[in-house]
Motif scaffolding. Structure first.
Motif, PDB file in Angstrom:
ATOM      1  N   UNK A 118       0.835  -1.194   0.000  1.00 16.43           N
ATOM      2  CA  UNK A 118       0.000   0.000   0.000  1.00 16.43           C
ATOM      3  C   UNK A 118       0.868   1.241   0.000  1.00 16.43           C
ATOM      4  N   UNK A 119       0.342   2.327  -0.571  1.00 18.32           N
ATOM      5  CA  UNK A 119       1.126   3.561  -0.637  1.00 18.32           C
ATOM      6  C   UNK A 119       0.205   4.761  -0.523  1.00 18.32           C
ATOM      7  N   UNK A 120       0.526   5.637   0.423  1.00 18.49           N
ATOM      8  CA  UNK A 120      -0.103   6.948   0.534  1.00 18.49           C
ATOM      9  C   UNK A 120       0.961   7.957   0.171  1.00 18.49           C
ATOM     10  N   UNK A 121       0.624   8.883  -0.712  1.00 18.63           N
ATOM     11  CA  UNK A 121       1.653   9.801  -1.191  1.00 18.63           C
ATOM     12  C   UNK A 121       1.124  11.218  -1.345  1.00 18.63           C
ATOM     13  N   UNK A 122       2.011  12.169  -1.125  1.00 16.34           N
ATOM     14  CA  UNK A 122       1.762  13.581  -1.357  1.00 16.34           C
ATOM     15  C   UNK A 122       3.000  14.105  -2.059  1.00 16.34           C
ATOM     16  N   UNK A 123       2.899  14.260  -3.376  1.00 15.25           N
ATOM     17  CA  UNK A 123       4.100  14.611  -4.133  1.00 15.25           C
ATOM     18  C   UNK A 123       3.725  15.296  -5.432  1.00 15.25           C
ATOM     19  N   UNK A 124       4.751  15.787  -6.128  1.00 12.70           N
ATOM     20  CA  UNK A 124       4.546  16.390  -7.426  1.00 12.70           C
ATOM     21  C   UNK A 124       4.232  15.348  -8.488  1.00 12.70           C
ATOM     22  N   UNK A 125       4.962  14.229  -8.446  1.00 17.58           N
ATOM     23  CA  UNK A 125       4.798  13.163  -9.429  1.00 17.58           C
ATOM     24  C   UNK A 125       4.914  11.808  -8.744  1.00 17.58           C
ATOM     25  N   UNK A 126       4.079  10.865  -9.143  1.00 23.24           N
ATOM     26  CA  UNK A 126       4.161   9.481  -8.685  1.00 23.24           C
ATOM     27  C   UNK A 126       4.364   8.611  -9.913  1.00 23.24           C
ATOM     28  N   UNK A 127       5.402   7.779  -9.891  1.00 22.43           N
ATOM     29  CA  UNK A 127       5.681   6.854 -10.992  1.00 22.43           C
ATOM     30  C   UNK A 127       5.687   5.450 -10.411  1.00 22.43           C
ATOM     31  N   UNK A 128       4.841   4.575 -10.968  1.00 13.65           N
ATOM     32  CA  UNK A 128       4.758   3.193 -10.498  1.00 13.65           C
ATOM     33  C   UNK A 128       5.300   2.287 -11.600  1.00 13.65           C
ATOM     34  N   UNK A 129       6.473   1.731 -11.343  1.00 10.92           N
ATOM     35  CA  UNK A 129       7.080   0.743 -12.243  1.00 10.92           C
ATOM     36  C   UNK A 129       7.049  -0.646 -11.607  1.00 10.92           C
ATOM     37  N   UNK A 130       6.958  -0.680 -10.278  1.00 12.51           N
ATOM     38  CA  UNK A 130       6.949  -1.929  -9.521  1.00 12.51           C
ATOM     39  C   UNK A 130       5.542  -2.283  -9.099  1.00 12.51           C
ATOM     40  N   UNK A 131       5.407  -2.845  -7.890  1.00 12.36           N
ATOM     41  CA  UNK A 131       4.120  -3.342  -7.407  1.00 12.36           C
ATOM     42  C   UNK A 131       3.712  -2.642  -6.126  1.00 12.36           C
ATOM     43  N   UNK A 132       2.481  -2.168  -6.102  1.00 12.29           N
ATOM     44  CA  UNK A 132       1.865  -1.684  -4.872  1.00 12.29           C
ATOM     45  C   UNK A 132       0.839  -2.734  -4.499  1.00 12.29           C
ATOM     46  N   UNK A 133       1.143  -3.488  -3.442  1.00 19.98           N
ATOM     47  CA  UNK A 133       0.280  -4.572  -2.989  1.00 19.98           C
ATOM     48  C   UNK A 133      -0.741  -3.976  -2.024  1.00 19.98           C
ATOM     49  N   UNK A 134      -1.806  -3.445  -2.579  1.00 21.99           N
ATOM     50  CA  UNK A 134      -2.825  -2.742  -1.794  1.00 21.99           C
ATOM     51  C   UNK A 134      -3.251  -1.500  -2.541  1.00 21.99           C
ATOM     52  N   UNK A 135      -3.705  -0.512  -1.799  1.00 19.96           N
ATOM     53  CA  UNK A 135      -4.240   0.702  -2.409  1.00 19.96           C
ATOM     54  C   UNK A 135      -3.167   1.764  -2.626  1.00 19.96           C
ATOM     55  N   UNK A 136      -3.390   2.587  -3.633  1.00 13.46           N
ATOM     56  CA  UNK A 136      -2.577   3.771  -3.911  1.00 13.46           C
ATOM     57  C   UNK A 136      -3.468   4.968  -3.643  1.00 13.46           C
ATOM     58  N   UNK A 137      -3.143   5.753  -2.620  1.00 13.68           N
ATOM     59  CA  UNK A 137      -3.954   6.895  -2.207  1.00 13.68           C
ATOM     60  C   UNK A 137      -3.092   8.134  -2.121  1.00 13.68           C
ATOM     61  N   UNK A 138      -3.733   9.295  -2.266  1.00 16.52           N
ATOM     62  CA  UNK A 138      -3.019  10.525  -2.016  1.00 16.52           C
ATOM     63  C   UNK A 138      -3.290  11.601  -3.036  1.00 16.52           C
TER      64      UNK A 138
END
Length: 113
Positions: free
Chosen positions: A48-68
């Motif tokens: 799972x990943x919660x993020x606060x950023x300018x850019x989010x790049x997902x090349x790998x695996x987020x096992x769960x939710x992506x929020x932010x």
């Protein structure tokens, strides 16, 4: 004698609570990242990943939710999000066919901003 039983019962209760809490600790343990650019690299897996950023790049695996919130989100062809993606941002780009929530998402069928 009753005092020893009360102390012993309390100790058993505390151990039981610790065991139950340890069992469920991974459920809500989403990683939090912030900064200019947040990257989940190919071969990397996060729970799972919660993020606060300018850019989010997902090349790998987020096992769960992506929020932010992010200015832009890019899910590369190698990127996988096993849960839901709930993001506020200016743009979301899916490179080729991405996997979000267990479904292949083709950007030609799901227009983005």
């Amino acid at each position: 004698m009753q005092r020893q039983r009360a102390i012993s019962g309390s100790a058993v209760l505390l151990v039981a609570i610790a065991v139950v809490a340890g069992t469920f600790s991974g459920v809500a343990a989403a990683e939090t990242r912030s900064g200019g650019t947040v990257v989940v690299e190919e071969g990397e897996t996060v729970d799972g990943l919660s993020t606060f950023s300018g850019t989010v790049i997902v090349r790998g695996t987020i096992d769960g939710n992506l929020d932010g919130a992010a200015g832009s989100v890019v899910i590369e062809e190698s990127g996988v999000v096993t849960g839901d993606a709930t993001l506020g941002g200016d743009s979301i780009r899916l490179a080729a066919t991405a996997n979000v929530g267990g479904e292949d998402v083709n950007p030609r069928n799901h227009p983005t901003k």
